[in-house]
Motif scaffolding. Structure first.
Motif, PDB file in Angstrom:
ATOM      1  N   GLY A   1       0.767  -1.161   0.044  1.00 26.12           N
ATOM      2  CA  GLY A   1       0.144  -0.017   0.055  1.00 26.12           C
ATOM      3  C   GLY A   1       0.763   1.446  -0.079  1.00 26.12           C
ATOM      4  N   GLY A   2       2.003   1.256   0.860  1.00 25.22           N
ATOM      5  CA  GLY A   2       2.704   2.387   0.910  1.00 25.22           C
ATOM      6  C   GLY A   2       3.382   2.732  -0.306  1.00 25.22           C
ATOM      7  N   GLU A   3       3.890   1.679  -0.921  1.00 27.70           N
ATOM      8  CA  GLU A   3       4.472   1.928  -2.382  1.00 27.70           C
ATOM      9  C   GLU A   3       3.710   2.128  -3.410  1.00 27.70           C
ATOM     10  OE1 GLU A   3       8.203  -1.586  -2.422  1.00 27.70           O
ATOM     11  OE2 GLU A   3       5.970  -1.970  -2.881  1.00 27.70           O
ATOM     12  N   GLN A   4       2.350   1.967  -3.476  1.00 26.15           N
ATOM     13  CA  GLN A   4       1.313   2.077  -4.345  1.00 26.15           C
ATOM     14  C   GLN A   4       1.044   3.846  -4.127  1.00 26.15           C
ATOM     15  OE1 GLN A   4      -2.200  -0.225  -5.126  1.00 26.15           O
ATOM     16  NE2 GLN A   4      -1.093  -1.836  -4.030  1.00 26.15           N
ATOM     17  N   GLN A   5       0.955   4.082  -2.908  1.00 24.43           N
ATOM     18  CA  GLN A   5       0.805   5.649  -2.684  1.00 24.43           C
ATOM     19  C   GLN A   5       2.085   6.393  -3.177  1.00 24.43           C
ATOM     20  OE1 GLN A   5      -1.137   7.852  -2.617  1.00 24.43           O
ATOM     21  NE2 GLN A   5      -2.050   8.349  -0.601  1.00 24.43           N
ATOM     22  N   ARG A   6       3.211   5.904  -3.112  1.00 26.77           N
ATOM     23  CA  ARG A   6       4.157   6.686  -3.534  1.00 26.77           C
ATOM     24  C   ARG A   6       4.106   6.749  -5.102  1.00 26.77           C
ATOM     25  NH1 ARG A   6       9.534   4.347  -1.134  1.00 26.77           N
ATOM     26  NH2 ARG A   6       8.315   2.573  -0.319  1.00 26.77           N
ATOM     27  N   VAL A   7       3.737   5.764  -5.715  1.00 28.60           N
ATOM     28  CA  VAL A   7       3.498   5.783  -7.131  1.00 28.60           C
ATOM     29  C   VAL A   7       2.718   7.112  -7.560  1.00 28.60           C
ATOM     30  CG1 VAL A   7       2.889   4.454  -9.216  1.00 28.60           C
ATOM     31  CG2 VAL A   7       4.102   3.383  -7.342  1.00 28.60           C
ATOM     32  N   SER A   8       1.426   7.013  -6.473  1.00 25.52           N
ATOM     33  CA  SER A   8       0.580   7.883  -6.964  1.00 25.52           C
ATOM     34  C   SER A   8       0.788   9.289  -6.681  1.00 25.52           C
ATOM     35  CB  SER A   8      -0.795   7.550  -6.311  1.00 25.52           C
ATOM     36  OG  SER A   8      -1.093   8.359  -5.013  1.00 25.52           O
ATOM     37  N   VAL A   9       1.805   9.587  -5.521  1.00 30.80           N
ATOM     38  CA  VAL A   9       2.463  10.645  -5.553  1.00 30.80           C
ATOM     39  C   VAL A   9       3.294  11.004  -6.603  1.00 30.80           C
ATOM     40  CG1 VAL A   9       4.168  11.863  -4.096  1.00 30.80           C
ATOM     41  CG2 VAL A   9       2.446  10.595  -2.910  1.00 30.80           C
ATOM     42  N   ALA A  10       4.259  10.207  -7.072  1.00 38.49           N
ATOM     43  CA  ALA A  10       5.166  10.044  -8.283  1.00 38.49           C
ATOM     44  C   ALA A  10       4.250  10.814  -9.480  1.00 38.49           C
ATOM     45  CB  ALA A  10       5.632   9.158  -8.593  1.00 38.49           C
ATOM     46  N   ARG A  11       3.293  10.120  -9.644  1.00 40.30           N
ATOM     47  CA  ARG A  11       2.271  10.482 -10.838  1.00 40.30           C
ATOM     48  C   ARG A  11       2.084  11.954 -10.820  1.00 40.30           C
ATOM     49  NH1 ARG A  11      -3.122   7.233 -10.763  1.00 40.30           N
ATOM     50  NH2 ARG A  11      -3.145   8.410  -9.161  1.00 40.30           N
ATOM     51  N   SER A  12       1.335  12.328  -9.495  1.00 42.34           N
ATOM     52  CA  SER A  12       0.865  13.687  -9.767  1.00 42.34           C
ATOM     53  C   SER A  12       2.035  14.583  -9.693  1.00 42.34           C
ATOM     54  CB  SER A  12       0.004  13.856  -8.235  1.00 42.34           C
ATOM     55  OG  SER A  12       0.998  13.863  -7.202  1.00 42.34           O
ATOM     56  N   LEU A  13       3.252  14.178  -9.134  1.00 41.37           N
ATOM     57  CA  LEU A  13       4.237  15.129  -9.315  1.00 41.37           C
ATOM     58  C   LEU A  13       4.963  15.120 -10.870  1.00 41.37           C
ATOM     59  CD1 LEU A  13       6.209  16.712  -7.561  1.00 41.37           C
ATOM     60  CD2 LEU A  13       7.809  15.015  -7.112  1.00 41.37           C
ATOM     61  N   ALA A  14       5.051  13.983 -11.691  1.00 39.10           N
ATOM     62  CA  ALA A  14       5.481  13.988 -12.931  1.00 39.10           C
ATOM     63  C   ALA A  14       5.551  15.001 -13.929  1.00 39.10           C
ATOM     64  CB  ALA A  14       5.031  12.532 -13.441  1.00 39.10           C
ATOM     65  N   LYS A  15       4.216  15.701 -13.753  1.00 36.98           N
ATOM     66  CA  LYS A  15       3.792  16.842 -14.816  1.00 36.98           C
ATOM     67  C   LYS A  15       4.459  18.151 -14.120  1.00 36.98           C
ATOM     68  CE  LYS A  15      -0.681  17.776 -12.938  1.00 36.98           C
ATOM     69  NZ  LYS A  15      -2.054  17.953 -13.488  1.00 36.98           N
ATOM     70  N   ASN A  16       5.231  18.030 -12.913  1.00 39.96           N
ATOM     71  CA  ASN A  16       5.825  19.334 -12.560  1.00 39.96           C
ATOM     72  C   ASN A  16       4.566  20.357 -12.111  1.00 39.96           C
ATOM     73  OD1 ASN A  16       7.987  20.593 -11.627  1.00 39.96           O
ATOM     74  ND2 ASN A  16       8.934  21.034 -13.170  1.00 39.96           N
ATOM     75  N   PRO A  17       3.593  20.116 -11.166  1.00 41.42           N
ATOM     76  CA  PRO A  17       2.840  20.961 -11.045  1.00 41.42           C
ATOM     77  C   PRO A  17       3.210  22.073 -10.255  1.00 41.42           C
ATOM     78  CG  PRO A  17       2.092  19.169  -9.756  1.00 41.42           C
ATOM     79  CD  PRO A  17       3.367  18.998 -10.505  1.00 41.42           C
ATOM     80  N   ALA A  18       2.658  23.233 -10.082  1.00 41.48           N
ATOM     81  CA  ALA A  18       2.943  24.287  -9.088  1.00 41.48           C
ATOM     82  C   ALA A  18       2.319  24.281  -7.653  1.00 41.48           C
ATOM     83  CB  ALA A  18       2.393  25.398  -9.584  1.00 41.48           C
ATOM     84  N   VAL A  19       1.216  23.386  -7.718  1.00 41.10           N
ATOM     85  CA  VAL A  19       0.594  23.296  -6.586  1.00 41.10           C
ATOM     86  C   VAL A  19       0.002  21.788  -6.474  1.00 41.10           C
ATOM     87  CG1 VAL A  19      -1.337  23.783  -4.989  1.00 41.10           C
ATOM     88  CG2 VAL A  19      -0.800  25.377  -6.525  1.00 41.10           C
ATOM     89  N   ILE A  20       0.152  21.022  -5.084  1.00 44.21           N
ATOM     90  CA  ILE A  20      -0.310  19.842  -5.155  1.00 44.21           C
ATOM     91  C   ILE A  20      -1.381  19.605  -3.782  1.00 44.21           C
ATOM     92  CG2 ILE A  20       0.286  17.433  -4.345  1.00 44.21           C
ATOM     93  CD1 ILE A  20       2.989  18.086  -5.491  1.00 44.21           C
TER      94      ILE A  20
END
Ligand code: ADP
Ligand code: ADP
Length: 227
Positions: A139-158
């Protein structure tokens, strides 16, 4: 960076009206780590949804870096969200038939200035899971993947809604560290709904809500490191 002026949100279903947000004024600064707290039904999700353009306001104004968002067309809003905003939810929402790398690529593809995926995998400690599928991860790894996915496009706000809600303590700590890193190293503005006191302790600002209003804003003078 984000300014809300007199924002209200009223849900109507038939004759029933619910005032979910009542004249909210709020300022979120560039690079700030802000936590939204409050009892169930106090308007936290609604606040996050209107700030992030997932939902429209009933009245009032929201601006982002001086540009007014309220009034943008639906497609304008979608473009804005794609370019600037990242989301992390309690549910990981990973696609089961895609590998870790491919899941993150989905995030990266919609960005105008995406980060390098392999660099991101290394940074987040997921390089060994690169070619695995979500069902092969904890579960922890999956959440990190989802964090990485949201970060990948380099957004200004999370924006995050209870990101540690379904994690055990050890995995929560990893996500906490990661959020702090996003804030400090990648200079991301973070707006997060959480009951996790560890996250409140490392934030810049705690916004308390009750019955659709902001009842308290506490600036955190003793910002702690993620343990
Ligand atoms: P919280 O996130 O703090 O639990 P919400 O923002 O989800 O609070 O809800 C605030 C209020 O708005 C609640 O009274 C809730 O029942 C109501 N509400 C939220 N979403 C909807 C909706 N889609 N339709 C009608 N009422 C809603
Ligand atoms: P809660 O009261 O736990 O916040 P809600 O009923 O408000 O639950 O929302 C249900 C869940 O769906 C929340 O975790 C919310 O963040 C998530 N959610 C809302 N919009 C989206 C979206 N567009 N994509 C993915 N998840 C979403």
């Amino acid at each position: 960076m984000i300014t809300l002026t007199g924002v209200t949100k009223t849900y109507r279903s038939g004759d029933i009206e619910t005032a979910a947000l009542k004249s909210i004024d709020l300022e979120i600064a560039e690079g700030e780590f802000a936590v939204i707290l409050g009892p169930s039904g106090s308007g936290k999700s609604t606040l996050l949804n209107v700030i992030s353009g997932l939902d429209t306001v009933t009245s009032g104004k929201i601006s982002f870096r001086g540009k007014e968002l309220t009034g943008l067309s639906e497609s304008g809003m979608t473009r804005f969200r794609r370019q600037y905003l990242g989301f992390i939810f309690q549910q990981y929402n990973l696609l089961q038939n895609l590998t870790v790398y491919e899941n993150i690529q989905i995030g990266s593809d919609i960005g105008t200035d995406p980060l390098d995926i392999d660099e991101l995998l290394l940074k987040i400690g997921l390089e060994k899971t690169r070619n695995k599928y979500p069902s092969q991860l904890s579960g922890g790894e999956q959440q990190r993947v989802s964090v990485a996915r949201s970060l990948a496009k380099n957004p200004a706000v999370i924006f995050c809604d209870e990101p540690t809600g379904s994690l055990d303590e050890a995995n929560s700590k990893n996500v906490l560290k990661l959020l702090q890193e996003l804030n400090r190293e990648y200079r991301k503005t973070i707006v997060i709904i959480t009951h996790n006191t560890g996250i409140s302790e490392m934030s810049d600002k705690v916004i308390k809500m009750n019955s659709g209003k902001i009842v308290d804003i506490t600036i955190n003078p003793t910002k702690k490191d993620a343990k």
